[in-house]
Design a protein around this motif. Structure first.
Motif, PDB file in Angstrom:
ATOM      1  N   UNK A  60       0.825  -1.211   0.000  1.00  0.00           N
ATOM      2  CA  UNK A  60       0.000   0.000   0.000  1.00  0.00           C
ATOM      3  C   UNK A  60       0.856   1.256   0.000  1.00  0.00           C
ATOM      4  N   UNK A  61       2.030   1.171   0.623  1.00  0.00           N
ATOM      5  CA  UNK A  61       2.919   2.338   0.665  1.00  0.00           C
ATOM      6  C   UNK A  61       3.538   2.583  -0.701  1.00  0.00           C
ATOM      7  N   UNK A  62       3.967   1.514  -1.347  1.00  0.00           N
ATOM      8  CA  UNK A  62       4.638   1.646  -2.644  1.00  0.00           C
ATOM      9  C   UNK A  62       3.700   2.186  -3.724  1.00  0.00           C
ATOM     10  N   UNK A  63       2.416   2.013  -3.551  1.00  0.00           N
ATOM     11  CA  UNK A  63       1.490   2.439  -4.609  1.00  0.00           C
ATOM     12  C   UNK A  63       1.237   3.944  -4.602  1.00  0.00           C
ATOM     13  N   UNK A  64       1.482   4.634  -3.498  1.00  0.00           N
ATOM     14  CA  UNK A  64       1.172   6.081  -3.470  1.00  0.00           C
ATOM     15  C   UNK A  64       2.423   6.960  -3.390  1.00  0.00           C
ATOM     16  N   UNK A  65       3.574   6.412  -3.772  1.00  0.00           N
ATOM     17  CA  UNK A  65       4.848   7.145  -3.644  1.00  0.00           C
ATOM     18  C   UNK A  65       4.886   8.406  -4.509  1.00  0.00           C
ATOM     19  N   UNK A  66       4.587   8.264  -5.794  1.00  0.00           N
ATOM     20  CA  UNK A  66       4.680   9.427  -6.685  1.00  0.00           C
ATOM     21  C   UNK A  66       3.656  10.496  -6.316  1.00  0.00           C
ATOM     22  N   UNK A  67       2.467  10.043  -5.893  1.00  0.00           N
ATOM     23  CA  UNK A  67       1.421  10.998  -5.502  1.00  0.00           C
ATOM     24  C   UNK A  67       1.954  11.884  -4.370  1.00  0.00           C
ATOM     25  N   UNK A  68       2.526  11.237  -3.356  1.00  0.00           N
ATOM     26  CA  UNK A  68       3.045  11.986  -2.206  1.00  0.00           C
ATOM     27  C   UNK A  68       4.243  12.844  -2.613  1.00  0.00           C
ATOM     28  N   UNK A  69       5.131  12.292  -3.445  1.00  0.00           N
ATOM     29  CA  UNK A  69       6.334  13.034  -3.843  1.00  0.00           C
ATOM     30  C   UNK A  69       5.953  14.315  -4.585  1.00  0.00           C
ATOM     31  N   UNK A  70       5.009  14.197  -5.504  1.00  0.00           N
ATOM     32  CA  UNK A  70       4.594  15.376  -6.274  1.00  0.00           C
ATOM     33  C   UNK A  70       3.910  16.397  -5.362  1.00  0.00           C
ATOM     34  N   UNK A  71       3.045  15.910  -4.484  1.00  0.00           N
ATOM     35  CA  UNK A  71       2.347  16.851  -3.599  1.00  0.00           C
ATOM     36  C   UNK A  71       3.337  17.582  -2.694  1.00  0.00           C
ATOM     37  N   UNK A  72       4.201  16.848  -2.017  1.00  0.00           N
ATOM     38  CA  UNK A  72       5.081  17.478  -1.024  1.00  0.00           C
ATOM     39  C   UNK A  72       6.250  18.249  -1.636  1.00  0.00           C
ATOM     40  N   UNK A  73       6.735  17.804  -2.802  1.00  0.00           N
ATOM     41  CA  UNK A  73       7.921  18.460  -3.354  1.00  0.00           C
ATOM     42  C   UNK A  73       7.611  19.423  -4.501  1.00  0.00           C
ATOM     43  N   UNK A  74       6.398  19.325  -5.028  1.00  0.00           N
ATOM     44  CA  UNK A  74       6.097  20.181  -6.179  1.00  0.00           C
ATOM     45  C   UNK A  74       4.854  21.054  -5.969  1.00  0.00           C
ATOM     46  N   UNK A  75       3.909  20.556  -5.207  1.00  0.00           N
ATOM     47  CA  UNK A  75       2.612  21.231  -5.176  1.00  0.00           C
ATOM     48  C   UNK A  75       2.310  22.025  -3.901  1.00  0.00           C
ATOM     49  N   UNK A  76       2.495  21.402  -2.771  1.00  0.00           N
ATOM     50  CA  UNK A  76       1.938  21.980  -1.545  1.00  0.00           C
ATOM     51  C   UNK A  76       2.727  23.178  -1.026  1.00  0.00           C
ATOM     52  N   UNK A  77       1.966  24.140  -0.502  1.00  0.00           N
ATOM     53  CA  UNK A  77       2.558  25.295   0.164  1.00  0.00           C
ATOM     54  C   UNK A  77       2.826  24.907   1.622  1.00  0.00           C
ATOM     55  N   UNK A  78       4.063  24.505   1.873  1.00  0.00           N
ATOM     56  CA  UNK A  78       4.421  24.057   3.227  1.00  0.00           C
ATOM     57  C   UNK A  78       5.822  24.552   3.572  1.00  0.00           C
ATOM     58  N   UNK A  79       6.098  24.578   4.865  1.00  0.00           N
ATOM     59  CA  UNK A  79       7.421  24.967   5.328  1.00  0.00           C
ATOM     60  C   UNK A  79       7.814  24.070   6.499  1.00  0.00           C
ATOM     61  N   UNK A  80       8.732  23.128   6.257  1.00  0.00           N
ATOM     62  CA  UNK A  80       9.101  22.189   7.323  1.00  0.00           C
ATOM     63  C   UNK A  80       9.632  22.886   8.578  1.00  0.00           C
ATOM     64  N   UNK A  81      10.132  24.095   8.424  1.00  0.00           N
ATOM     65  CA  UNK A  81      10.605  24.823   9.610  1.00  0.00           C
ATOM     66  C   UNK A  81       9.440  25.356  10.422  1.00  0.00           C
ATOM     67  N   UNK A  82       8.296  25.502   9.777  1.00  0.00           N
ATOM     68  CA  UNK A  82       7.090  25.963  10.470  1.00  0.00           C
ATOM     69  C   UNK A  82       5.958  24.971  10.196  1.00  0.00           C
ATOM     70  N   UNK A  83       6.050  23.793  10.811  1.00  0.00           N
ATOM     71  CA  UNK A  83       5.074  22.744  10.457  1.00  0.00           C
ATOM     72  C   UNK A  83       3.632  23.097  10.828  1.00  0.00           C
ATOM     73  N   UNK A  84       3.440  24.082  11.693  1.00  0.00           N
ATOM     74  CA  UNK A  84       2.072  24.434  12.095  1.00  0.00           C
ATOM     75  C   UNK A  84       1.571  25.710  11.422  1.00  0.00           C
ATOM     76  N   UNK A  85       2.342  26.229  10.486  1.00  0.00           N
ATOM     77  CA  UNK A  85       1.968  27.452   9.774  1.00  0.00           C
ATOM     78  C   UNK A  85       0.505  27.397   9.305  1.00  0.00           C
ATOM     79  N   UNK A  86      -0.257  28.395   9.703  1.00  0.00           N
ATOM     80  CA  UNK A  86      -1.708  28.376   9.446  1.00  0.00           C
ATOM     81  C   UNK A  86      -2.062  28.359   7.954  1.00  0.00           C
ATOM     82  N   UNK A  87      -1.265  29.036   7.144  1.00  0.00           N
ATOM     83  CA  UNK A  87      -1.596  29.154   5.716  1.00  0.00           C
ATOM     84  C   UNK A  87      -1.162  27.927   4.923  1.00  0.00           C
ATOM     85  N   UNK A  88      -0.552  26.957   5.591  1.00  0.00           N
ATOM     86  CA  UNK A  88      -0.027  25.819   4.841  1.00  0.00           C
ATOM     87  C   UNK A  88      -1.136  24.977   4.223  1.00  0.00           C
TER      88      UNK A  88
END
Lengths: 313, 271
Positions: free
Chosen positions: B34-62
């Motif tokens: 189950x983990x191997x099947x969603x790898x690219x989905x997660x990679x694209x979301x976290x590395x290409x799509x999502x507005x996130x900042x690992x230094x501020x994991x609770x940032x409200x606008x994320x």
């Protein structure tokens, strides 16, 4: 105490919730197609933008509230106790209690006093289920004044809360200026002939029983446990040490509720016989709320009888 | 720091796959298929799509991601470690006593986890709550929710689907990891949730389909999904359970079992 003026704690809840909505923009209210009868409608009318009807889908209701809480809102969620806790138990467990999200589950129509709808709508296991959940604070209020206090006070707790409310109107016990504290029981009298520990709608019955027994020269104390968890151990242990008989009473199954909570405290702290009054591990039945209290023997008269006839202590 | 280079994203995905095998092998339990099947989905979301900042994991606008199929946690953990939410060495503690990397994600323990999950069927409702709250705050958060195709058998998914379109949650994007397998076998044999597309369509969703292992196409579809207004979007990602490890691919028995020494070496060599 005003025995004639009665108000249902669900009504007090609805009114207090609307007041709270004025005080804080953080308050969001969700219901599952029962807003007219849980009284969240009062809030909905005043703050339509902060009210969400989720429809007849209690599992979804609870989990949606969890999501809202992650945005630093304080969701108050209402339905009948049987659906809010029973239908959605796993959602409460895994989406609210485990992640310790700031959701207030305020459930009406608890106990057999829910009345005519019958057993399917009379929740007698909710205290048991909710208090066994880690991170959960559990309240069961006894009158209008206390409920109004509780509705506002639980907003200050950063975490999940279950507030147990009733359909049936009950007497006003407390003056407006009474001081309550989460986790502290409220004691009436210093009698040493016995203690009746009660919660919710039957606290008034315990107080009536106290009056009746006084006429026979028997002086008991009554303890209103509005916070089932964390429970006020001190007030219970003190009563066990100072008084002869301990009786608990609740509109809930005698398994797992207030009576069990009291036994858990005393079994480790001050072992003593406890007489548990409540719904004796049986489902409810249709009837008027007041009739059902008589039918299930949770009235003032029943307390007096149990007190007088029990010779165990 | 958005990664747009496809090869780089493919390299990240390879690392995730290795991490999944390492975690499950060391823990001697977990859900590799189950983990191997969603790898690219997660990679694209976290590395290409999502507005996130690992230094501020609770940032409200994320932006938020709910891994409703929480048993795919090894994939999420590898991604979060690579993003820098916590040290990569911690992956070896997966499922061990005292760890932050619980069997299923725990938002209280691990930075970067937006919601605890594990009991199937609840994540989409939570996502609806987040999407409603974001709209109420007039914020721009995108809420992503990854569900399994077997998970669609949970009735609550459809309660949530109704809510998403009722409240016009166009800030919500659901991704169905459509690998066609669940623990007891093929989804259509266990309890057929098909036609998945028509079901979501009739519930008022914009329905999109994509090859869930094609990074370029995933980026395009997520970009397209952002344009949809007035209704929620579901992306049905066609995936392969166990993707990348030949003997795990399309095998239901690899849903939740750890490889032995030999299988482990074989899997790592393939990756």
């Amino acid at each position: 105490m005003n025995w004639d003026k009665k108000i249902a704690t669900r009504q007090s809840y609805g009114e207090a919730l609307a007041e709270l909505g004025k005080e804080s923009e953080k308050i969001i209210v969700l219901d599952a197609d029962l807003s007219k009868t849980t009284k969240t409608e009062i809030f909905a009318k005043q703050f339509p933008d902060r009210f969400f009807d989720i429809g007849i889908a209690e599992q979804n209701l609870i989990s949606v509230a969890a999501g809202i809480a992650t945005f630093n809102f304080i969701p108050y969620v209402s339905s009948f106790a049987v659906f809010a806790t029973g239908r959605a138990y796993d959602q409460i467990r895994n989406s609210i209690a485990y992640p310790k999200l700031n959701v207030k589950i305020c459930a009406t129509h608890s106990g057999v006093t829910a009345g005519e709808d019958g057993a399917t709508h009379q929740m007698i296991e909710d205290i048991s289920m909710m208090r066994t959940l880690p991170n959960m604070t559990v309240l069961s209020t006894s009158d209008d004044t206390q409920t109004r206090w509780a509705v506002k006070e639980i907003a200050k707790i950063n975490g999940p809360v279950y507030l147990r409310l009733c359909r049936l109107a009950s007497p006003i016990i407390y003056n407006d200026d009474t001081k309550f504290e989460i986790g502290k029981g409220h004691q009436f009298g210093e009698g040493t002939d016995g203690t009746v520990i009660a919660t919710g709608i039957v606290v008034a019955e315990a107080l009536k029983a106290q009056e009746k027994l006084k006429k026979q020269g028997i002086d008991i104390r009554v303890i209103d446990i509005h916070t089932i968890k964390p429970i006020d151990k001190d007030i219970i242990i003190k009563a066990a040490k100072e008084t002869k008989k301990i009786i608990t009473i609740e509109d809930h199954n005698i398994i797992g509720g207030l009576g069990s909570s009291v036994c858990e405290v005393l079994s480790t702290e001050y072992p003593k016989n406890v007489i548990r009054m409540g719904i004796n591990d049986t489902f409810g039945t249709s009837g008027k709320g007041e009739e059902l209290m008589k039918f299930f023997h949770i009235t003032a008269e029943d307390i007096v009888n149990v007190y007088l006839n029990n010779t165990q202590n | 720091m958005k990664i747009t280079n496809i090869e780089e994203l493919e390299e990240i995905s390879r690392n995730v796959r290795r991490d999944i095998i390492e975690q499950v092998y060391k823990a001697k339990s977990g859900h590799p298929g189950s983990s191997l099947s969603c790898v690219e989905i997660l990679a694209v979301l976290y590395f290409n799509q999502m507005n996130i900042n690992p230094k501020e994991p609770k940032m409200e606008e994320r932006d938020r991601l709910i891994l409703s199929k929480g048993h795919a946690s090894p994939a999420l953990y590898s991604i979060l470690a690579q993003k820098g939410y916590f040290p990569k060495e911690e992956l070896k503690d997966f499922r061990k006593l005292g760890c932050r990397l619980q069997g299923h994600p725990d938002l209280k323990k691990l930075p970067g986890v937006d919601m605890s999950s594990g009991s199937l069927g609840q994540g989409l409702s939570v996502a609806c709550g987040m999407a409603l709250a974001s709209k109420l705050k007039k914020q721009k958060n995108k809420i992503y929710c990854i569900v399994g195709d077997g998970e669609l058998e949970e009735g609550q998914i459809w309660e949530a689907a109704m809510t998403a379109s009722h409240y016009k949650l166009d800030n919500l994007c659901v991704i169905v990891d459509n690998n066609n397998l669940q623990i007891d076998g093929k989804i259509e044999n266990v309890m057929n949730p098909k036609p998945i597309d028509k079901k979501f369509e009739s519930f008022g969703f914009e329905v999109l389909e994509v090859d869930g292992h094609n990074i370029e196409k995933l980026i395009k579809i997520f970009e397209y999904a952002k344009q949809i207004q007035e209704k929620p979007t579901v992306i049905i990602a066609k995936t392969i359970k166990g993707k990348g490890v030949s003997f795990m691919e399309n095998k239901a028995e690899w849903h939740g079992k750890a490889p032995n020494d030999e299988e482990y070496k074989n899997a790592i060599n393939q990756l």
